[in-house]
Design a protein around this motif. Structure first.
Motif, PDB file in Angstrom:
ATOM      1  N   SER A 161       5.600 -19.919 -12.736  1.00 50.85           N
ATOM      2  CA  SER A 161       4.690 -19.536 -11.507  1.00 50.85           C
ATOM      3  C   SER A 161       5.105 -18.382 -10.809  1.00 50.85           C
ATOM      4  O   SER A 161       4.542 -17.876 -10.209  1.00 50.85           O
ATOM      5  CB  SER A 161       4.516 -21.159 -10.537  1.00 50.85           C
ATOM      6  OG  SER A 161       5.821 -21.233  -9.823  1.00 50.85           O
ATOM      7  N   LEU A 162       6.475 -18.100 -10.736  1.00 48.14           N
ATOM      8  CA  LEU A 162       7.076 -16.984  -9.928  1.00 48.14           C
ATOM      9  C   LEU A 162       7.366 -15.883 -10.719  1.00 48.14           C
ATOM     10  O   LEU A 162       7.334 -14.791 -10.152  1.00 48.14           O
ATOM     11  CB  LEU A 162       8.424 -17.399  -9.380  1.00 48.14           C
ATOM     12  CG  LEU A 162       8.494 -18.566  -8.363  1.00 48.14           C
ATOM     13  CD1 LEU A 162      10.094 -18.729  -7.916  1.00 48.14           C
ATOM     14  CD2 LEU A 162       7.824 -18.358  -7.021  1.00 48.14           C
ATOM     15  N   PHE A 163       7.309 -15.893 -12.024  1.00 43.58           N
ATOM     16  CA  PHE A 163       7.578 -14.721 -12.789  1.00 43.58           C
ATOM     17  C   PHE A 163       6.529 -13.909 -13.182  1.00 43.58           C
ATOM     18  O   PHE A 163       5.546 -14.413 -13.451  1.00 43.58           O
ATOM     19  CB  PHE A 163       8.350 -15.308 -14.145  1.00 43.58           C
ATOM     20  CG  PHE A 163       8.606 -14.060 -15.038  1.00 43.58           C
ATOM     21  CD1 PHE A 163       9.745 -13.445 -14.753  1.00 43.58           C
ATOM     22  CD2 PHE A 163       8.200 -14.059 -16.465  1.00 43.58           C
ATOM     23  CE1 PHE A 163      10.274 -12.427 -15.601  1.00 43.58           C
ATOM     24  CE2 PHE A 163       8.599 -12.875 -17.084  1.00 43.58           C
ATOM     25  CZ  PHE A 163       9.422 -12.064 -16.908  1.00 43.58           C
ATOM     26  N   ASN A 164       6.812 -12.605 -12.872  1.00 38.33           N
ATOM     27  CA  ASN A 164       5.442 -11.845 -13.135  1.00 38.33           C
ATOM     28  C   ASN A 164       5.670 -10.720 -14.232  1.00 38.33           C
ATOM     29  O   ASN A 164       5.080  -9.729 -14.283  1.00 38.33           O
ATOM     30  CB  ASN A 164       5.175 -11.020 -11.887  1.00 38.33           C
ATOM     31  CG  ASN A 164       6.086  -9.908 -11.325  1.00 38.33           C
ATOM     32  OD1 ASN A 164       7.055  -9.656 -12.290  1.00 38.33           O
ATOM     33  ND2 ASN A 164       6.075  -9.300 -10.128  1.00 38.33           N
ATOM     34  N   GLY A 165       6.846 -11.126 -15.035  1.00 36.26           N
ATOM     35  CA  GLY A 165       7.056  -9.929 -16.156  1.00 36.26           C
ATOM     36  C   GLY A 165       8.265  -9.146 -15.872  1.00 36.26           C
ATOM     37  O   GLY A 165       8.733  -8.767 -16.815  1.00 36.26           O
ATOM     38  N   ARG A 166       8.607  -8.968 -14.712  1.00 39.83           N
ATOM     39  CA  ARG A 166       9.582  -7.903 -14.176  1.00 39.83           C
ATOM     40  C   ARG A 166      10.452  -8.320 -13.199  1.00 39.83           C
ATOM     41  O   ARG A 166      11.379  -7.503 -12.748  1.00 39.83           O
ATOM     42  CB  ARG A 166       8.869  -6.687 -13.735  1.00 39.83           C
ATOM     43  CG  ARG A 166       8.102  -5.778 -14.932  1.00 39.83           C
ATOM     44  CD  ARG A 166       7.353  -4.827 -14.584  1.00 39.83           C
ATOM     45  NE  ARG A 166       6.781  -4.698 -12.996  1.00 39.83           N
ATOM     46  CZ  ARG A 166       5.707  -4.181 -12.830  1.00 39.83           C
ATOM     47  NH1 ARG A 166       5.172  -3.387 -13.876  1.00 39.83           N
ATOM     48  NH2 ARG A 166       5.320  -4.090 -11.716  1.00 39.83           N
ATOM     49  N   ASN A 167      10.234  -9.656 -12.813  1.00 37.19           N
ATOM     50  CA  ASN A 167      11.082  -9.907 -11.626  1.00 37.19           C
ATOM     51  C   ASN A 167      12.244 -11.067 -11.803  1.00 37.19           C
ATOM     52  O   ASN A 167      12.421 -11.925 -10.972  1.00 37.19           O
ATOM     53  CB  ASN A 167      10.202 -10.396 -10.360  1.00 37.19           C
ATOM     54  CG  ASN A 167       9.426 -11.598 -10.774  1.00 37.19           C
ATOM     55  OD1 ASN A 167       9.316 -11.926 -11.789  1.00 37.19           O
ATOM     56  ND2 ASN A 167       9.025 -12.203  -9.675  1.00 37.19           N
TER      57      ASN A 167
END
Length: 96
Positions: A66-72
């Motif tokens: 839910s927190l991961f956006n692909g780069r964080n």
């Protein structure tokens, strides 16, 4: 291979029931009845006991995703107080 002296060291069942007796004294009268039943049910099984339940693990994966956006990954790890490797492991697991 190192062999343990089974005569002097308690086995897992004894340790578990000792913990139960200490934490839940009200069930002490059932211990003598339950120990043999548990031994019979699980005898001969080699087992691995996880530190965390599968539910806890699944919740962690959902939280990471839910927190991961692909780069964080670093930010997610810091926010959840876990390692980046754990973040990537969760991502890999959720992709299956």
């Amino acid at each position: 291979m190192v062999m343990k002296n089974t005569e002097s060291s308690p086995d897992l069942i004894d340790l578990i029931f000792k913990y139960i007796e200490e934490e839940f004294p009200e069930v002490q009268d059932r211990i003598s009845e339950l120990k043999p039943t548990i031994r019979k049910e699980f005898s001969g099984i080699e087992t691995y006991i996880r530190q965390r339940s599968m539910t806890d693990r699944e919740n962690q994966i959902r939280e990471v995703m839910s927190l991961f956006n692909g780069r964080n990954a670093t930010e997610v790890a810091r926010r959840l107080n876990i390692s980046r490797a754990t973040v990537y492991r969760c991502i890999k697991t959720s992709a299956r």
